[in-house]
Motif scaffolding. Structure first.
Motif, short mmCIF file in Angstrom:
data_model
loop_
_atom_site.label_atom_id
_atom_site.label_comp_id
_atom_site.label_asym_id
_atom_site.label_seq_id
_atom_site.Cartn_x
_atom_site.Cartn_y
_atom_site.Cartn_z
N LEU A 110 -44.05 65.84 -47.98
CA LEU A 110 -45.30 65.34 -48.55
C LEU A 110 -45.06 64.65 -49.89
O LEU A 110 -45.66 63.59 -50.17
N VAL A 111 -44.21 65.24 -50.72
CA VAL A 111 -43.92 64.64 -52.02
C VAL A 111 -43.27 63.27 -51.87
O VAL A 111 -43.51 62.35 -52.66
N ILE A 112 -42.45 63.12 -50.83
CA ILE A 112 -41.78 61.84 -50.60
C ILE A 112 -42.72 60.83 -49.94
O ILE A 112 -42.83 59.67 -50.36
N SER A 113 -43.42 61.26 -48.90
CA SER A 113 -44.13 60.33 -48.03
C SER A 113 -45.43 59.79 -48.61
O SER A 113 -45.72 58.59 -48.45
N ILE A 114 -46.22 60.63 -49.27
CA ILE A 114 -47.52 60.16 -49.75
C ILE A 114 -47.38 59.07 -50.81
O ILE A 114 -47.99 57.99 -50.67
N PRO A 115 -46.58 59.26 -51.86
CA PRO A 115 -46.45 58.15 -52.83
C PRO A 115 -45.83 56.89 -52.22
O PRO A 115 -46.30 55.77 -52.50
N ILE A 116 -44.78 57.06 -51.39
CA ILE A 116 -44.14 55.88 -50.80
C ILE A 116 -45.11 55.17 -49.85
O ILE A 116 -45.18 53.93 -49.83
N GLY A 117 -45.87 55.93 -49.06
CA GLY A 117 -46.83 55.32 -48.15
C GLY A 117 -47.91 54.55 -48.89
O GLY A 117 -48.31 53.45 -48.48
N ILE A 118 -48.39 55.11 -50.00
CA ILE A 118 -49.41 54.42 -50.80
C ILE A 118 -48.85 53.14 -51.42
O ILE A 118 -49.47 52.07 -51.35
N LEU A 119 -47.67 53.23 -52.01
CA LEU A 119 -47.05 52.05 -52.63
C LEU A 119 -46.73 50.98 -51.60
O LEU A 119 -46.90 49.78 -51.88
N ALA A 120 -46.29 51.39 -50.41
CA ALA A 120 -45.99 50.41 -49.36
C ALA A 120 -47.25 49.67 -48.93
O ALA A 120 -47.21 48.47 -48.64
N ARG A 123 -48.23 47.32 -51.83
CA ARG A 123 -47.27 46.22 -51.98
C ARG A 123 -46.87 45.69 -50.60
O ARG A 123 -45.69 45.54 -50.29
N ARG A 124 -47.86 45.43 -49.79
CA ARG A 124 -47.60 45.02 -48.41
C ARG A 124 -46.78 43.72 -48.36
O ARG A 124 -47.02 42.80 -49.15
N ASN A 125 -45.84 43.69 -47.43
CA ASN A 125 -44.98 42.53 -47.20
C ASN A 125 -44.10 42.20 -48.41
O ASN A 125 -43.70 41.04 -48.60
N THR A 126 -43.81 43.20 -49.21
CA THR A 126 -42.86 43.03 -50.30
C THR A 126 -41.57 43.77 -49.96
O THR A 126 -41.46 44.43 -48.93
N ALA A 127 -40.60 43.66 -50.87
CA ALA A 127 -39.32 44.33 -50.64
C ALA A 127 -39.51 45.84 -50.53
O ALA A 127 -38.84 46.50 -49.72
N LEU A 128 -40.42 46.41 -51.35
CA LEU A 128 -40.67 47.85 -51.29
C LEU A 128 -41.23 48.24 -49.93
O LEU A 128 -40.84 49.27 -49.36
N ASP A 129 -42.12 47.44 -49.38
CA ASP A 129 -42.71 47.72 -48.07
C ASP A 129 -41.64 47.67 -46.98
O ASP A 129 -41.55 48.56 -46.13
N TYR A 130 -40.81 46.64 -47.01
CA TYR A 130 -39.76 46.51 -46.01
C TYR A 130 -38.74 47.65 -46.14
O TYR A 130 -38.23 48.17 -45.13
N LEU A 131 -38.44 48.04 -47.37
CA LEU A 131 -37.48 49.13 -47.59
C LEU A 131 -38.02 50.45 -47.06
O LEU A 131 -37.29 51.23 -46.42
N SER A 132 -39.31 50.73 -47.30
CA SER A 132 -39.90 51.98 -46.82
C SER A 132 -39.97 52.01 -45.29
O SER A 132 -39.71 53.04 -44.66
N THR A 133 -40.28 50.86 -44.69
CA THR A 133 -40.33 50.79 -43.22
C THR A 133 -38.95 50.99 -42.61
O THR A 133 -38.79 51.74 -41.63
N THR A 134 -37.95 50.37 -43.22
CA THR A 134 -36.57 50.53 -42.73
C THR A 134 -36.10 51.97 -42.90
O THR A 134 -35.46 52.55 -42.00
#
Length: 318
Positions: A110-120, A123-134
């Motif tokens: 939960l600590v990892i996924s919630i912040p990363i999911g919100i930021l992704a 920041r849709r279609n940015t490097a952060l989004d692509y990195l989180s999806t990968t």
């Protein structure tokens, strides 16, 4: 709300009954003679007959089930033929270990996924989004045992930061407990975090596109208020549902993770019971595991209805 809760509890009890039937007859369907498997090598026919009588194996299957479930309801889960210990006592020692491992893994996920999911989502279609999806795809694709082996090689063998295996109770030594639990819990959390990241991102994107979000922004609310007070609350309903559904995957991951890190929990006990053909312990472990899964899903439904009142209103109507 009361009728919704009663209906969900009734469904859980019915599911638990069906699970007990499946567990009992599933174990009995395993190949080989149960009495021979539970006896020592070269046991005489007299010894085998005594074992069948002791464990009720000479009775018809419906009678065996009725006798077993009656003992289960009184808390008597039988005796292990391998160790001679009461199965309930063994489970009492093992369950807290697995619960701690699963709880720490869930917290890490939960600590990892919630912040990363919100930021992704933000920041849709940015490097952060692509990195989180990968990263989430990698976490879903790679099995637990590979991560476990790599973690042991890196943090235990090469860096000497953490112990490679074993377990120390929290009451005995809190620091040593954390050192032993953090690596298997992280390995167990990777797959769950991967699922939650994708779900959190998808739920946030859907919430951010709703009319009430545009209205909140039009009123001049700060971005933090729009995200934290409005979008996040509605997104968490989907995440809560996924957490409940992923309990089964978490339990299956516990079996592999505990075996790799030699953690004396329910998962390792399950494998040991299978290898030793310890039928009383095996069916007790599977029943307890199924019960935990059913209870967690019941709690998930109740929490979901609390976050989304429309669910319990519709449930009460239907």
């Amino acid at each position: 709300m009361r009728w919704y809760v009663l209906r969900k509890v009734g469904q859980a009890l019915l599911t638990l009954f069906i699970a007990s039937v499946v567990v009992f007859f599933g174990v009995r369907a395993l190949p080989g003679d149960a009495a021979t498997a539970m006896s020592s090598e070269g046991a005489t026919p007299e010894v085998l007959a005594q074992i069948r009588q002791q464990y009720g194996l000479d009775q018809p299957l419906p009678v065996q089930y009725a006798d077993w479930i009656g003992h289960v309801l009184t808390g008597n889960l039988g005796t292990s033929p391998q160790t001679g210990l009461a199965v309930s006592a063994v489970l009492t020692d093992r369950i807290p270990v697995t619960l701690e491992l699963a709880a720490v893994a869930l917290l890490i996920a939960l600590v990892i996924s919630i912040p990363i999911g919100i930021l992704a989502a933000l920041r849709r279609n940015t490097a952060l989004d692509y990195l989180s999806t990968t990263g989430s795809m990698l976490g879903l694709s790679v099995p637990h045992f590979w991560f476990g082996i790599m973690f042991i090689l890196l943090f235990a063998v090469r860096l000497h930061w953490l112990p490679a295996s074993g377990f120390v109770p929290f009451a005995t030594d809190p620091v040593s407990n954390l050192q032993h639990i953090i690596m298997p819990a992280t390995v167990l959390a990777i797959g769950l975090a991967a699922v939650l990241i994708r779900q959190m991102r998808s739920a946030m994107l859907q919430s951010l596109g709703e009319d009430y979000i545009r209205t909140a922004r039009a009123k001049g609310l700060a971005q933090s208020a729009v995200i934290g007070k409005h979008a996040l609350r509605n997104s968490l309903t989907a995440v809560v549902t996924v957490v409940g559904l992923q309990v089964g995957a978490l339990i299956s991951g516990v079996v592999v993770t505990e075996e790799i890190f030699v953690v004396p929990g329910i998962g390792k006990l399950t494998l040991d019971s299978v290898f030793n053909r310890d039928y009383p312990t095996l069916q007790a472990v599977v029943l307890v595991t199924a019960s935990v899964y059913i209870v967690v899903n019941l709690l998930t439904d109740l929490v979901y209805s609390a976050l989304n009142p429309r669910v319990r209103v519709q449930g009460a109507v239907t």
